[in-house]
Design an enzyme around this catalytic site. Structure first.
Site, PDB file in Angstrom:
ATOM      1  N   CYS A 101      -4.608   4.398  -2.271  1.00 52.40           N
ATOM      2  CA  CYS A 101      -5.007   3.712  -3.508  1.00 52.40           C
ATOM      3  C   CYS A 101      -4.935   4.686  -4.685  1.00 52.40           C
ATOM      4  O   CYS A 101      -5.629   5.704  -4.690  1.00 52.40           O
ATOM      5  CB  CYS A 101      -6.429   3.158  -3.381  1.00 52.40           C
ATOM      6  SG  CYS A 101      -6.989   2.411  -4.921  1.00 52.40           S
ATOM      7  N   ASP A 133       0.832  -1.208   0.000  1.00 52.42           N
ATOM      8  CA  ASP A 133       0.000   0.000   0.000  1.00 52.42           C
ATOM      9  C   ASP A 133       0.866   1.257   0.000  1.00 52.42           C
ATOM     10  O   ASP A 133       0.511   2.267  -0.619  1.00 52.42           O
ATOM     11  CB  ASP A 133      -0.901  -0.027   1.249  1.00 52.42           C
ATOM     12  CG  ASP A 133      -2.114   0.849   1.102  1.00 52.42           C
ATOM     13  OD1 ASP A 133      -1.957   2.001   0.688  1.00 52.42           O
ATOM     14  OD2 ASP A 133      -3.223   0.386   1.413  1.00 52.42           O
TER      15      ASP A 133
END
Ligand code: COA
Ligand code: ZN
Length: 304
Positions: free
Chosen positions: A238, A15
């Site tokens: 994201c 991430d």
């Protein structure tokens, strides 16, 4: 409430790095991740097996997994589809983290599937994994709200978990992709979902987009969650969700639980973690959002 110990998964390699525009050398990635492991974090989501066109930064996934694999740690990789799962299995990961979003719009933008299609992929991946020791976790993006579709009722999340359970999935991560949760909502969701699915092991993956990452995490802890994701220095997000920013900061989470006297399994060397975060700051070349790396720990005497 049973065991008070918490278990942390570092998601810096996946991430965190996926949001970095400038190429990070594979050796630098490995050094940072090894620093996190050496500080005592034994579960690490190191990378993802996705299209290099979507996330060029993680095109070295196979090398990263190969360089980290050891008996002592659990290496997790995120996958968006069957092809990703095949590649992840070939690389020898210990756990596959399949991602799908509660929001149809975000699922389309992120993995180019409908939610139904993603659930069918889970079924195919389960079949692929039948004869392996690899564990499957499913992450539900936009669980607490979506930047395209707004907020959802918890029943929408329940119905997806129902279908996952039907396929034998019993590890589920609830992800607040763009920081739309708040402590009250977290408590309500966790209480409802733990009651509905007592055999599922829930984890929380929380972004600090609106400054509520740590309070949300604590609300999750108070509602009984014991598994949390976090990323070193608080980096991440994201790339396919507008306004996405970093995760709850790993060393800040460790510091909070240590100050509260909550045991973290296995034990973690916070000093080493902070030093690794500072090293990562040098490598990335900008100020990281982490707080404790700037202020020092509350246990340190700094006034005179
Ligand atoms: N890994 C590597 N390559 C992949 C792949 C994977 N998991 N899945 C598909 N591909 C390749 C295909 O082989 C094909 O290659 P080609 O053009 O050389 O023939 C190409 O990608 C297109 O395949 P397709 O199945 O049509 O994929 P798509 O274009 O619909 O993209 C994803 C779908 C899932 C591959 C892409 O959206 C993706 O990688 N998303 C990642 C999202 C992400 O990581 N988000 C952040 C984490 S939450
Ligand atoms: Zn995330």
């Amino acid at each position: 409430m049973g065991n008070s110990e918490v278990y942390l998964t570092d998601v810096t390699g996946r991430d965190g790095f996926q949001m970095e525009k400038d190429w990070i050398e594979t050796e630098d990635k490995r050094l940072i991740l090894q620093g996190i492991i050496d500080a005592g974090i034994k579960r690490i989501e190191a990378t993802s097996f996705v299209s290099p066109k979507s996330i060029p930064q993680l095109k070295d996934a196979k090398e990263i997994v190969g360089s980290l694999k050891s008996e002592e740690i659990t290496v997790v990789a995120l996958v968006p589809n069957v092809k990703g799962a095949e590649n992840a299995l070939k690389s020898g990961v210990d756990e596959i983290n399949f991602v799908l979003s509660i929001s149809e719009t975000h699922n389309r933008k992120n993995v180019n599937h409908t939610v139904r299609e993603s659930l069918e992929e889970v079924y195919s991946i389960q079949k692929l994994m039948n004869s392996t020791q690899t564990v499957l976790n499913v992450s539900l993006g936009t669980t607490f709200g979506c930047p395209f579709e707004g907020k959802f009722n918890v029943s929408k999340v329940s119905s997806v978990i129902d279908q996952l359970m039907y396929n034998g999935v019993d590890k589920v991560t609830l992800a607040d992709t763009t920081g739309m949760a708040n402590p009250k909502k977290i408590s309500h969701y966790i209480t409802t979902l733990r009651e509905a699915f007592p055999v599922v092991q829930f984890s929380l993956h929380l972004h600090n987009t609106r400054g509520m990452g740590l309070v949300n995490l604590l609300a999750g802890y108070n509602a009984g969650v014991r598994h949390f994701d976090a990323s070193l220095g608080g980096i991440g997000g994201c790339p396919f969700a507008p306004g996405a920013t970093g995760n709850v900061c790993l060393e800040d989470v460790v510091h909070m639980f240590m100050e509260m006297g909550v045991p973290i399994g296995p034990s973690i060397n916070l000093k080493k973690l902070i030093n690794t975060s500072k090293k990562m700051e040098e490598i990335l070349g900008y100020k990281l959002p982490g707080q404790v790396m700037k202020a020092g720990t509350a246990g340190e005497v700094i006034a005179n």
